[in-house]
Structure formats: structure tokens, C-alpha cells
Design an enzyme around this catalytic site. Structure first.
Site, PDB file in Angstrom:
ATOM      1  CB  ILE A   1      23.732  31.213 -31.206  1.00  0.00           C
ATOM      2  CG1 ILE A   1      23.515  32.156 -32.572  1.00  0.00           C
ATOM      3  CG2 ILE A   1      24.709  30.627 -31.563  1.00  0.00           C
ATOM      4  CD1 ILE A   1      24.396  33.060 -33.159  1.00  0.00           C
ATOM      5  CB  CYS A   2      25.005  28.041 -28.078  1.00  0.00           C
ATOM      6  SG  CYS A   2      25.052  26.142 -27.585  1.00  0.00           S
TER       7      CYS A   2
END
Length: 356
Positions: free
Chosen positions: A147-148
Site C-alpha cells: 500500500i502506497c
């Protein structure tokens, strides 16, 4: 009547009275509220390396999925965003569908972590967690959900160790850091990163937070607090608001050397696209990503614009590449009502099709 705003003395008096009632009610609302909790799903520590901890989430029922999912979150914020509260939890949604979920908690770096490099985060920490899961489950590979910034780390790890990643899922993950609408990258390219890190050591959390808030100063510094007035008499809404505020400002400092490497290689030099990204002397080639890939991006993301994520399609080497375009923003993709319905089900269905 005052000009084109159509404000009258009566409407002004009515609005003033409404505000007074809201402020009066807020005294009772805030008095009744205790500490705002976060993280609703039970979990247990299963592996540790220094400050970095691997947790396994415990659902109401035993998982039915044979291959576990390892979540790697960004360094800049705490990973409990994926399990924020009962009705806003990506983790809870995945567990309810039978997935077996683990997450890496990076902890809070201090001065002793000043020289942690990208190699430590990718090879030592993600790699150590993957090795633990493979051994614990008797599997040669696991499912990795990045994530990210954790997605960028996951791309690096999966490129260097494709045999260890059965399926790769990326959420709001930057790949092309030089898209024209990437304000954060444009700012970062003007920074003397060497001078910053050599001067400060670790990069302070408050500095990072201020930078992110300044990307939307009116919305994040003023508008949301003005809007808070409307919910001052609603305890549940206030708890939700304060829970989100707590997450926003619960930011760890950034280990200096890892920050230096990541900023220079990706924000400034865009090495996923131009080539030459390195982790501990080993070169990262996204063409090595031949496993199935699910890339989820948010259409209204101001931190990782859609084009920054969609670039993965043309750079990876997978013949099994899928995209999910989510109608929301960088945070909404975890906590909005739409996200609770769409994201866990999409991930589960996609994995199920590849487990047959």
C-alpha cells in the site's frame, strides 16, 4: 439583503443561533467521550526484528484461504488505517471472506535507526516476514499486498524475489513519480535531500505531516474544522472524526538513510521508469514481475495520481495484470462505505480465481 450572497439579517440570525446550539451541545458530547480507540480486529505478534513486528489478525472464523496475505503499509503513517474501526476495516472485510491476513508494523524509528536503508526495509524486514510465513505455512510463496510507499517496497521485493510472491496486489502505489499532476513529487525534486538528512538525521514526523497537509491547505487546515461544527452534537460522528485525526497526526519519524534513498531514486530520479533502481546494490527490474498482479488505484487521489499507478501496466512483465479503478481518494479507498463493499470483495475474488 447584502449583495449577491443573498444573506439577510434573518438568515444571519438563524445561522448564529444554530451555531450557538451546536457549540452548547458540544460541551456535553465531548464530556461523554472517552479515549478514541482504533484497530478493531484482534491480532497476535508472530515475528519481530527490532522495532518491526509482524502481526496475524484473528477473524471470527478460521481462514479458508490456503495462501496468506502479507500487508506492507507506508512508513509515513501507522498501518492501522486498514483496520480503523468496525465499519471501516479492509482487514475485517478480507477476514470475513476467509482470507488469512498478516501485517507489518514498522514501529517508531529513533536515533538508533538513523542508518536503516531501503535494503533493511525490503530485504531484512519484508524478506524476513515472508520467510517466516513461508516456513509457518509450508509454502514456497505468499500473497503480498503493498500500500502506497509499502507498494513501492513490495514492487522492489517482488522484482528481486519473484519466486517468493505468488500474487502481487498494489493499492494506491506510485510507479511513475514524474506525472505532471504529481504535486508531491514536484516539490520533492526541489529539495536538497542530502543536506536535509545530513542536517536532521531522521526526518521529523511533524515536517512530513506539514508537507502532506500543505498539498490541500484550505481543505486540510480549515474547511474540515469548520465542517466539524455540524457534527458537534453527534457523538458517533465526532468519534469517527477524532479517530481519523488521531491517525493523521500519529506519524513516525522517517529513518534518514531510507528517506534519502527513496527520495532520490524515485521522487527525484523516477528510477522505476528510467531504470537503475537499486536495493543494497542489486538492480530492480519491474519486468521481473511475472506473477499475477492486481493494481488498485483511486481516481481522486491527490498523493498518488491515477497515471502514477497505471504506469505499472507497461513496465511489469506479467501476462496476468488487472486494474481496479476506485471512485474515491487516497484515504477513502480504505474507509469509505464504497470501499468496504468493493475493495475486499475484488481482492478476494481475484485471488480465488488464481487459487484454482
Amino acid at each position: 439583503m447584502i449583495g449577491p450572497l443573498n444573506i439577510t439579517l434573518d438568515s444571519l440570525a438563524e445561522e448564529t443561533g444554530r451555531l450557538q446550539r451546536k457549540l452548547s451541545a458540544s460541551v456535553e458530547t465531548l464530556r461523554e467521550m472517552g479515549d478514541v480507540d482504533f484497530g478493531v480486529t484482534p491480532r497476535e505478534e508472530v515475528w519481530r526484528d527490532g522495532k518491526v513486528v509482524l502481526y496475524r489478525f484473528k477473524g471470527e472464523h478460521a481462514p479458508t484461504a490456503r495462501v496468506p496475505i502479507l500487508i506492507a503499509y507506508a512508513l509515513v503513517n501507522r498501518p492501522y488505517m486498514v483496520d480503523l474501526q468496525a465499519d471501516r476495516s479492509l482487514v475485517k472485510g478480507l477476514l470475513a471472506r476467509g482470507e488469512d491476513i498478516y501485517i507489518i508494523d514498522w514501529g517508531y524509528p529513533d536515533r538508533s535507526d538513523r542508518f536503516l536503508a531501503m535494503e533493511d526495509y525490503i530485504e531484512r524486514f519484508i524478506g524476513g516476514a515472508v520467510e517466516y510465513l513461508c516456513n509457518a505455512h509450508g509454502l514456497p510463496s505468499i500473497n503480498l499486498l503493498g500500500i502506497c510507499q509499502g507498494g513501492a517496497f513490495s514492487l522492489c521485493y517482488a522484482s528481486l524475489h519473484p519466486d517468493k510472491v505468488k500474487n502481487l496486489i498494489t493499492m494506491v502505489t506510485p510507479v511513475d513519480f514524474h506525472t505532471s499532476d504529481n504535486m508531491l513529487s514536484n516539490w520533492n525534486r526541489e529539495i536538497d535531500v542530502d543536506l536535509l538528512v545530513d542536517t536532521l538525521g531522521n526526518v521529523p514526523a511533524d515536517m512530513m505531516n506539514f508537507t502532506y497537509l500543505m498539498l490541500k491547505p484550505w481543505r486540510l487546515f480549515a474547511q474540515k474544522y469548520v465542517g466539524m461544527v455540524d457534527i458537534l452534537d453527534d457523538r458517533q460522528a465526532m468519534e469517527d472524526f477524532l479517530r481519523m485525526e488521531k491517525w493523521i497526526f500519529d506519524s513516525p519519524d522517517q529513518a534518514g538513510e531510507a528517506f534519502r534513498e527513496f527520495s532520490k531514486q524515485f521522487f527525484q530520479e523516477n528510477r522505476f521508469v528510467t531504470g537503475g533502481a537499486k536495493v543494497g546494490g542489486r538492480e530492480v527490474h519491474l519486468g521481473m514481475l511475472e506473477m499475477p498482479i492486481l493494481n488498485i488505484y483511486a481516481e481522486q487521489d491527490h498523493l498518488v495520481p491515477p497515471d502514477a499507478s497505471r504506469a505499472l501496466r507497461g513496465l511489469c512483465g506479467s501476462d496476468d495484470y488487472t486494474e481496479l479503478s476506485f471512485k474515491g481518494g487516497h484515504i477513502g479507498i480504505y474507509v469509505s462505505g464504497r470501499a468496504q463493499k468493493e475493495v475486499p470483495q475484488t481482492i478476494h475474488d481475484w485471488l480465488a480465481q488464481r487459487s484454482r
